[in-house]
Design an enzyme around this catalytic site. Structure first.
Site, PDB file in Angstrom:
ATOM      1  CB  CYS A 116      62.360  98.202  12.789  1.00  0.00           C
ATOM      2  SG  CYS A 116      62.157  99.881  12.116  1.00  0.00           S
ATOM      3  CD  GLU A 135      56.536  95.301  16.236  1.00  0.00           C
ATOM      4  OE1 GLU A 135      57.022  96.450  16.299  1.00  0.00           O
ATOM      5  OE2 GLU A 135      57.047  94.379  15.560  1.00  0.00           O
ATOM      6  CG  HIS A 169      57.478  97.783  13.080  1.00  0.00           C
ATOM      7  ND1 HIS A 169      58.247  97.821  14.227  1.00  0.00           N
ATOM      8  CD2 HIS A 169      57.818  98.888  12.360  1.00  0.00           C
ATOM      9  CE1 HIS A 169      59.011  98.905  14.204  1.00  0.00           C
ATOM     10  NE2 HIS A 169      58.763  99.569  13.082  1.00  0.00           N
TER      11      HIS A 169
END
Length: 206
Positions: free
Chosen positions: A85, A187, A185
């Site tokens: 990001c 995650e 992202h």
């Protein structure tokens, strides 16, 4: 798989979630660190980032010796590097969010506001397709989770590793040599994101 992964803590990243995702992807030794010496001893380096470009760059610059350690290890020693990001956006020459601010300058380009039709909402938030460029490392076609208003406009098309569409073409990933950055992202991207992290942990460059 790497023995030592440095996850950079400079007050601007979603560290807990990224750390957990790396563990789920099989990383055996993760150092969440603001210590330049730990960076110099890492086999792989991850720079996360959430927030405004200038604030993130300021946080990274405020750690004595950190940028120098990153440049020595990533640009000099060519260890695998992943920016996430805003951590990816900081690789650019500059960002133009709330003024003009210098980035790390590792990959030429400018971080600018997404220009979309009035009917298209900015920030770009939610799941969207990731379409890899031919020959791009690590990136596979699939869907990932995005949350951003600014995007990386690369100066050289060859550095764009993947694209997505949000009222027009938006950079989803950049790559050059041992450096890769993703706008989405991992995650938060469930199986798709874990797959990317596993490939990064296994990546041997060149």
């Amino acid at each position: 798989m790497a023995e030592r992964v440095a996850l950079i803590d400079y007050g601007a990243g979603n560290l807990h979630s990224v750390h957990n995702a790396l563990k789920a992807a099989g990383a055996p030794d993760i150092a969440v660190t603001a210590d330049p010496d730990a960076v110099r001893n890492a086999d792989r380096i991850i720079l996360p980032g959430v927030g405004a470009f200038a604030a993130c760059m300021g946080g990274l610059s405020a750690i004595p010796g950190m940028i120098e350690a990153l440049e020595a290890r990533v640009l000099g020693d060519k260890v695998p590097f992943l920016g996430i990001c805003v951590g990816m956006q900081l690789l650019a020459t500059r960002g133009v969010e709330h003024g003009v601010h210098a980035g790390l300058g590792w990959i030429p380009g400018e971080v600018r506001l997404i220009e979309a039709a009035p009917s298209v909402k900015v920030p770009h938030m939610g799941w969207n397709d990731v379409v890899p460029s031919a020959g791009a490392p690590l990136i596979e076609h699939g869907e990932a989770y995005f949350l951003h208003s600014y995007h990386f406009a690369a100066a050289e098309a060859a550095d764009v590793a993947a694209r997505t569409d949000h009222g027009g073409c938006v950079t989803a990933a950049i790559a050059r040599d041992n450096i890769i950055g993703v706008q989405f992202h991992p995650e938060k991207s469930q199986a798709y994101g874990l797959g990317l992290l596993r490939r990064f942990l296994d990546w041997n460059w060149p």
